[in-house]
Motif scaffolding. Sequence first.
Motif, PDB file in Angstrom:
ATOM      1  N   TRP A 206      -6.875   5.760  -0.065  1.00 23.43           N
ATOM      2  CA  TRP A 206      -6.251   4.902   0.949  1.00 23.43           C
ATOM      3  C   TRP A 206      -5.640   5.776   2.053  1.00 23.43           C
ATOM      4  O   TRP A 206      -4.966   6.749   1.753  1.00 23.43           O
ATOM      5  CB  TRP A 206      -5.141   4.054   0.293  1.00 23.43           C
ATOM      6  CG  TRP A 206      -4.487   3.036   1.185  1.00 23.43           C
ATOM      7  CD1 TRP A 206      -5.066   2.319   2.175  1.00 23.43           C
ATOM      8  CD2 TRP A 206      -3.114   2.615   1.141  1.00 23.43           C
ATOM      9  NE1 TRP A 206      -4.138   1.465   2.745  1.00 23.43           N
ATOM     10  CE2 TRP A 206      -2.944   1.618   2.134  1.00 23.43           C
ATOM     11  CE3 TRP A 206      -2.013   2.970   0.334  1.00 23.43           C
ATOM     12  CZ2 TRP A 206      -1.718   0.984   2.356  1.00 23.43           C
ATOM     13  CZ3 TRP A 206      -0.799   2.335   0.560  1.00 23.43           C
ATOM     14  CH2 TRP A 206      -0.650   1.359   1.559  1.00 23.43           C
TER      15      TRP A 206
ATOM     16  N   ASP B 130     -10.747   6.954  -6.143  1.00 23.25           N
ATOM     17  CA  ASP B 130     -10.363   5.549  -6.055  1.00 23.25           C
ATOM     18  C   ASP B 130     -10.527   5.049  -4.626  1.00 23.25           C
ATOM     19  O   ASP B 130      -9.680   5.296  -3.772  1.00 23.25           O
ATOM     20  CB  ASP B 130      -8.906   5.388  -6.507  1.00 23.25           C
ATOM     21  CG  ASP B 130      -8.489   3.928  -6.482  1.00 23.25           C
ATOM     22  OD1 ASP B 130      -8.898   3.201  -7.392  1.00 23.25           O
ATOM     23  OD2 ASP B 130      -7.811   3.510  -5.522  1.00 23.25           O
TER      24      ASP B 130
ATOM     25  N   SER C 200      -6.846  -5.679  -9.759  1.00 22.37           N
ATOM     26  CA  SER C 200      -5.718  -4.935  -9.182  1.00 22.37           C
ATOM     27  C   SER C 200      -4.714  -5.934  -8.626  1.00 22.37           C
ATOM     28  O   SER C 200      -5.102  -7.007  -8.135  1.00 22.37           O
ATOM     29  CB  SER C 200      -6.238  -4.017  -8.068  1.00 22.37           C
ATOM     30  OG  SER C 200      -5.166  -3.306  -7.508  1.00 22.37           O
ATOM     31  N   ASN C 201      -3.454  -5.581  -8.698  1.00 20.34           N
ATOM     32  CA  ASN C 201      -2.369  -6.415  -8.163  1.00 20.34           C
ATOM     33  C   ASN C 201      -2.305  -7.782  -8.836  1.00 20.34           C
ATOM     34  O   ASN C 201      -1.925  -8.770  -8.204  1.00 20.34           O
ATOM     35  CB  ASN C 201      -2.519  -6.571  -6.635  1.00 20.34           C
ATOM     36  CG  ASN C 201      -2.428  -5.235  -5.926  1.00 20.34           C
ATOM     37  OD1 ASN C 201      -1.442  -4.530  -6.054  1.00 20.34           O
ATOM     38  ND2 ASN C 201      -3.477  -4.860  -5.201  1.00 20.34           N
TER      39      ASN C 201
ATOM     40  N   GLN D  40      -5.078  -2.165 -11.926  1.00 15.16           N
ATOM     41  CA  GLN D  40      -4.438  -1.155 -11.064  1.00 15.16           C
ATOM     42  C   GLN D  40      -3.221  -1.794 -10.393  1.00 15.16           C
ATOM     43  O   GLN D  40      -3.344  -2.850  -9.766  1.00 15.16           O
ATOM     44  CB  GLN D  40      -5.443  -0.673 -10.010  1.00 15.16           C
ATOM     45  CG  GLN D  40      -4.910   0.515  -9.235  1.00 15.16           C
ATOM     46  CD  GLN D  40      -5.888   1.062  -8.215  1.00 15.16           C
ATOM     47  OE1 GLN D  40      -5.616   1.061  -7.026  1.00 15.16           O
ATOM     48  NE2 GLN D  40      -7.023   1.541  -8.678  1.00 15.16           N
TER      49      GLN D  40
ATOM     50  N   SER E 211       0.541   4.451  -5.823  1.00 14.69           N
ATOM     51  CA  SER E 211       1.786   4.753  -5.097  1.00 14.69           C
ATOM     52  C   SER E 211       2.844   5.318  -6.055  1.00 14.69           C
ATOM     53  O   SER E 211       3.993   4.872  -6.086  1.00 14.69           O
ATOM     54  CB  SER E 211       2.309   3.522  -4.353  1.00 14.69           C
ATOM     55  OG  SER E 211       1.328   3.036  -3.447  1.00 14.69           O
TER      56      SER E 211
ATOM     57  N   SER F 229       4.813   6.337   0.438  1.00 16.76           N
ATOM     58  CA  SER F 229       3.566   5.851   1.023  1.00 16.76           C
ATOM     59  C   SER F 229       3.797   4.748   2.056  1.00 16.76           C
ATOM     60  O   SER F 229       2.881   4.391   2.780  1.00 16.76           O
ATOM     61  CB  SER F 229       2.665   5.318  -0.104  1.00 16.76           C
ATOM     62  OG  SER F 229       1.349   5.201   0.342  1.00 16.76           O
TER      63      SER F 229
ATOM     64  N   LYS G 184      -2.775  10.899  -3.768  1.00 15.89           N
ATOM     65  CA  LYS G 184      -3.600  11.262  -2.603  1.00 15.89           C
ATOM     66  C   LYS G 184      -2.889  12.328  -1.768  1.00 15.89           C
ATOM     67  O   LYS G 184      -1.683  12.263  -1.560  1.00 15.89           O
ATOM     68  CB  LYS G 184      -3.783   9.996  -1.770  1.00 15.89           C
ATOM     69  CG  LYS G 184      -4.692  10.039  -0.627  1.00 15.89           C
ATOM     70  CD  LYS G 184      -4.071  10.337   0.737  1.00 15.89           C
ATOM     71  CE  LYS G 184      -2.711   9.848   1.074  1.00 15.89           C
ATOM     72  NZ  LYS G 184      -2.656   8.617   1.823  1.00 15.89           N
TER      73      LYS G 184
ATOM     74  N   ASN H  29      -1.123  18.286  -8.049  1.00 13.49           N
ATOM     75  CA  ASN H  29      -1.112  16.905  -8.548  1.00 13.49           C
ATOM     76  C   ASN H  29      -2.040  16.739  -9.750  1.00 13.49           C
ATOM     77  O   ASN H  29      -1.731  16.003 -10.687  1.00 13.49           O
ATOM     78  CB  ASN H  29      -1.534  15.922  -7.441  1.00 13.49           C
ATOM     79  CG  ASN H  29      -0.452  15.728  -6.385  1.00 13.49           C
ATOM     80  OD1 ASN H  29       0.689  16.142  -6.564  1.00 13.49           O
ATOM     81  ND2 ASN H  29      -0.815  15.102  -5.277  1.00 13.49           N
TER      82      ASN H  29
END
Length: 322
Positions: free
Chosen positions: A21, A44, A166-167, A188, A215, A221, A271, A281
């Motif tokens: 993203w 992703d 997701s969400n 996710q 996030s 973010s 990211k 990371n």
Amino acid sequence: MGPTIKLSSGHEMPQVGFGLWKVDNATCADTVYNAIKAGYRLFDGACDYGNEKECGEGVARAIKDGLVTREELFITSKLWPVFEDGDKVEPACRRSLADWGLEYFDLYLIHFPGALKYVDPAVRYPPGWHYDGKSEIVKSSTPMHVTWASMETLVPKGLAKSIGVSNFQAQLLYDMLRYAKIPPAALQIEHHPYLVQKELLALCKAEGIAVTAYSSFGPASFLEFGFKHAEALVPLMKDDLITSLAGKYGKQPSQILLRWATQRGLAVIPKTSRVEVMSQNLDCTGFDLEQVDLDSITDKDAGIRFNQPSNYFSTDKMWIFG
Ligand code: NAD
């Protein structure tokens, strides 16, 4: 390959991956290439990120240079709400596959629940939230069970090895689990110390749904969107508890945040465009936090969610997404 999570589909998903993203188009192919070089195997992506072609270019170059094979990679994409009508799911998946230059996704997710009125890709792609491209939110009448039935057809057709969501919140998952022929392999969600989601994680564990945290650094973010509630919080990388644990374990605050999530059993997908930070990371599972430290991070929970559509737009229609 680092640690993996076994999905209910039978496939293995790397526990640490790379998020795409806001990776800008100009640098995206190089970023993906560099991330593969740094050791990332999970990427992703999503139609909505508007960079799937460039992501595919990075992957193709890495395969051509012999850094990795397609089979060693785990590539995720996501279905945008305007493609949630039953007959639009497969064409949307095929469009994303064509952009990536791939024959299949390892994981294909419904990006957000709540179907929106179809926008022809010839009109605008990626379509974004607004039917008119500006401010109009127009619902579609398609319920989730119809979208999911179409998602299920992608698996036998070989377009997606695993499918997920997701969400989604608990009630929608409970409902899906009553009709799904293929249960969602993964969920996710936004997850960081300000949004710990204890009950949702417990539900997923009980139902065999793997959870990926997005996030992981919380407000970091969302500062660029001018969210007041993100600006008002102490940045997690500067938080006293997180920095003191970084000192205690000889790690970066970012690695403490990622390890907290991975020790809770979640996958993470941070990211960054900085190569040295990519490696840092990725290196977030080779040490263990003591239970007391895991608990003290979990105790920071404040139930603060940043990535909800109603935060982005001042329209009274966005309540349909929560
Ligand atoms: P993130 O939490 O990974 O990163 C936030 C910011 O921290 C970025 O600006 C990044 O440059 C910076 N950063 C990264 N590593 C750092 C480090 N070690 N030290 C200091 N700063 C560092 O943010 P994100 O992009 O919101 O989430 C990760 C991925 O999750 C996304 O790229 C995307 O793939 C996915 N995502 C999915 C959804 C969804 O709706 N499903 C929503 C948001 C994000």
